[in-house]
Motif scaffolding. Structure first.
Motif, short mmCIF file in Angstrom:
data_model
loop_
_atom_site.label_atom_id
_atom_site.label_comp_id
_atom_site.label_asym_id
_atom_site.label_seq_id
_atom_site.Cartn_x
_atom_site.Cartn_y
_atom_site.Cartn_z
N GLN A 169 -3.70 10.74 -1.68
CA GLN A 169 -3.82 9.59 -2.58
C GLN A 169 -3.39 8.31 -1.86
O GLN A 169 -2.42 8.31 -1.11
N LYS A 170 -4.10 7.21 -2.12
CA LYS A 170 -3.76 5.91 -1.58
C LYS A 170 -4.00 4.87 -2.67
O LYS A 170 -5.04 4.92 -3.35
N PHE A 171 -3.04 3.96 -2.85
CA PHE A 171 -3.20 2.92 -3.87
C PHE A 171 -2.37 1.71 -3.48
O PHE A 171 -1.48 1.79 -2.64
N THR A 172 -2.68 0.57 -4.10
CA THR A 172 -1.93 -0.66 -3.83
C THR A 172 -1.34 -1.20 -5.12
O THR A 172 -1.81 -0.90 -6.21
N SER A 186 0.91 5.57 -0.06
CA SER A 186 0.08 6.75 0.16
C SER A 186 0.95 8.01 0.12
O SER A 186 2.08 8.01 0.60
N HIS A 206 2.54 5.92 -15.39
CA HIS A 206 1.15 6.33 -15.59
C HIS A 206 0.86 6.68 -17.04
O HIS A 206 -0.24 7.11 -17.36
N GLU A 214 0.86 -1.18 0.00
CA GLU A 214 0.00 0.00 0.00
C GLU A 214 0.89 1.23 0.00
O GLU A 214 1.81 1.35 0.81
N LEU A 241 0.04 -1.87 -10.51
CA LEU A 241 -0.92 -1.16 -9.67
C LEU A 241 -2.24 -1.92 -9.74
O LEU A 241 -2.64 -2.39 -10.79
N ASP A 242 -2.92 -2.04 -8.60
CA ASP A 242 -4.14 -2.82 -8.55
C ASP A 242 -5.37 -2.11 -9.10
O ASP A 242 -6.24 -2.75 -9.68
N ASP A 243 -5.46 -0.81 -8.92
CA ASP A 243 -6.70 -0.11 -9.26
C ASP A 243 -6.50 1.08 -10.19
O ASP A 243 -7.21 2.08 -10.09
N LYS A 263 -4.86 6.64 -11.58
CA LYS A 263 -5.37 7.96 -11.19
C LYS A 263 -4.56 8.64 -10.08
O LYS A 263 -4.24 9.82 -10.20
N PRO A 264 -4.17 7.94 -9.01
CA PRO A 264 -3.38 8.62 -7.96
C PRO A 264 -2.06 9.21 -8.48
O PRO A 264 -1.59 10.22 -7.98
#
Length: 137
Positions: free
Chosen positions: A30-33, A26, A100, A24, A115-117, A120-121
């Motif tokens: 923003q937070k992402f995994t 952050s 990105h 994870e 990146l899992d999701d 955007k972050p």
């Protein structure tokens, strides 16, 4: 040989992939995994967690964060299936690269995971403190 994606936590398992790892990240709001591949460099990164780093823009297609020490690049092979959302390690500089936008493989680039999701972050421009830790369930 395709890379194997690890599962949910940093624990030994009896699955063919060996360890299970998700990180994870952050920064700012923003937070992402990211899910890591089964590789020596990815396992070494996971063993360094938690980490306090700095994330910043590099060029127009990635954010980077320098690690406190270099990771192994052994067992790395060139790849030709680059994709937006890849998490890589650039061995010559000792930094993580969060892509990105489109990119091309270059010598010394080690793909660690995805990146899992989505990305955007990473579209938040600027330089920020970055926290990295083992992701919870």
């Amino acid at each position: 040989m395709p890379a194997h994606v690890f599962g949910e936590t940093l624990q030994a398992t009896n699955t063919p992939g060996g360890l299970a790892m998700r990180i994870e990240f952050s920064f700012s709001d923003q937070k992402f995994t990211a899910s890591l591949y089964d590789s020596p460099a990815a396992r070494e990164l996971a063993s360094m967690l938690p980490l306090d780093l700095t994330i910043e823009d590099y060029s127009t297609n990635e954010k980077i964060a320098y690690l406190p020490r270099k990771l192994t690049a052994s067992g790395n092979e060139p790849f030709g299936d680059e994709a937006v959302g890849d998490l890589c390690y650039f061995a010559p500089w000792g930094n993580l690269a969060f892509f990105h936008a489109d990119y091309h493989y270059s010598q010394g680039l080690v793909r660690l995971g995805r990146l899992d999701d989505g990305i955007k972050p990473l579209l938040t421009r600027g330089k920020f403190p970055l926290q990295a830790k083992v992701a919870g369930p």
